[in-house]
Design an enzyme around this catalytic site. Structure first.
Site, short mmCIF file in Angstrom:
data_model
loop_
_atom_site.label_atom_id
_atom_site.label_comp_id
_atom_site.label_asym_id
_atom_site.label_seq_id
_atom_site.Cartn_x
_atom_site.Cartn_y
_atom_site.Cartn_z
N ASP A 27 10.13 2.64 1.51
CA ASP A 27 9.32 3.84 1.25
C ASP A 27 8.64 3.79 -0.12
O ASP A 27 8.77 4.71 -0.93
CB ASP A 27 10.19 5.11 1.34
CG ASP A 27 11.12 5.12 2.53
OD1 ASP A 27 10.70 4.66 3.61
OD2 ASP A 27 12.27 5.58 2.39
N GLU A 201 6.53 10.45 11.13
CA GLU A 201 6.98 10.84 9.80
C GLU A 201 6.11 10.17 8.74
O GLU A 201 5.12 9.51 9.04
CB GLU A 201 8.46 10.45 9.61
CG GLU A 201 8.75 8.97 9.72
CD GLU A 201 10.24 8.67 9.62
OE1 GLU A 201 11.06 9.62 9.59
OE2 GLU A 201 10.60 7.48 9.58
#
Length: 315
Positions: A27, A201
């Site tokens: 991420d 997401e």
């Protein structure tokens, strides 16, 4: 003055993006201050990497040596120091770092905020200040308050997008003083796959040539070489939507043009970020390296745009 992610006059298209060094990352997001590059990513206290050239990377520690006490009020089940999915922006002379506190598979979550005057730990003003919670979700909510991304619209108004599974990707207007949700701001759903498990997401929104581009991740991360993550994109003339893909399918109805779904070596690319420097752009994400037993690895690649304004990666 508003800055999105300051990169000066770097021409991303002239760089060799054969990354080296400490590349373990999940991420990731990037910022640049002066001549030095920084990556922030999921890990203990939010992990930091640094580079002099954007190519050779080394670990630089973390944002939080220990987690802020307030998180237990929102995520009482969390018993380790991993913070997820940061995003960073530079606004009116301050760096704003957003991050997620949650437990896997649940929507008992909170997005937190920290600020700093500089990213350089050698600077005497270097200090990450905890600014507390931004927005949270509980088991009774139909959204999940993780995966934050701040975007400024064409009038300079900041917005926060976020979301993972549940009802999908959310958007809310921020107050320009607190950089937290504005009073009476409406929470909007801007993307959903429309059917369970709604595997969408990690939103990231950028503005280019009059369009807002919404990048998201489809399907499942965090399974090493069994991950099915992929990067999708849609666009809109309005920051609040509707976002549609290249075929005109609404992202509220499962639309999303696939930008990258990986290959035999790089499995499950996802949780991306996009940055501009002049007319050049890069895509930053992680992917699972099949040659290293599925280790999550930082990727930075040039991102190009076709004649119709749609992004693509070189073959």
């Amino acid at each position: 003055m508003v800055h999105f992610h300051p990169f000066g006059n770097v021409n991303f298209y002239e760089m060799d993006w054969s990354l080296k060094g400490d590349l373990w990352a999940h991420d990731p997001v990037i910022a640049k201050e002066g001549s030095r590059w920084y990556v922030f990513h999921t890990g203990s206290g939010i992990q930091i990497k640094t580079s002099e050239d954007g190519v050779h990377w080394e670990n630089m520690g973390w944002v939080f040596p220990s987690l802020p006490d307030w998180y237990k009020q929102y995520v009482p089940e969390k018993d380790e120091d991993h913070l997820w999915a940061p995003d960073i922006c530079f606004y009116n002379g301050i760096y704003y770092l957003y991050y997620s506190v949650s437990t896997f598979g649940k929507n008992t979550s909170v997005i937190g905020l920290a600020t700093n005057q500089t990213l350089d730990p050698r600077d005497p003003d270097y200090e990450w200040k905890d600014m507390g919670p931004v927005i949270h979700s509980t088991a009774s909510d139909n959204y999940n308050a993780i995966d934050p991304n701040v975007v400024f619209d064409q009038e300079g108004q900041p917005w926060l997008s976020f979301g993972s599974f549940w009802s999908g990707i959310q958007l809310i207007q921020l107050d320009t003083e607190t950089m937290k949700p504005a009073a009476q701001a409406e929470l909007l759903t801007i993307a959903s796959r429309g059917e369970e498990p709604n595997a969408i997401e990690a939103p990231f929104i950028v503005c280019r040539n009059g369009y807002y581009y919404l990048f998201v991740s489809f399907d499942f991360c965090c399974r090493g070489i069994e991950s099915t993550y992929k990067i999708a994109v849609g666009r809109s003339k309005d920051i609040t939507g509707p976002y549609v893909d290249k075929n005109g399918v609404s992202m509220m109805q499962g639309g999303g043009t696939i930008l990258d779904e990986g290959n035999d070596r790089w499995i499950g690319p996802g949780h991306c970020a996009v940055y501009f420097s002049g007319v050049s752009a890069i895509l930053v994400n992680h992917a699972y390296d099949a040659l290293k037993n599925g280790e999550p690895t930082l990727q930075i690649r040039p991102l190009y745009w076709d004649d119709e304004g749609w992004p693509y990666l070189s073959v």
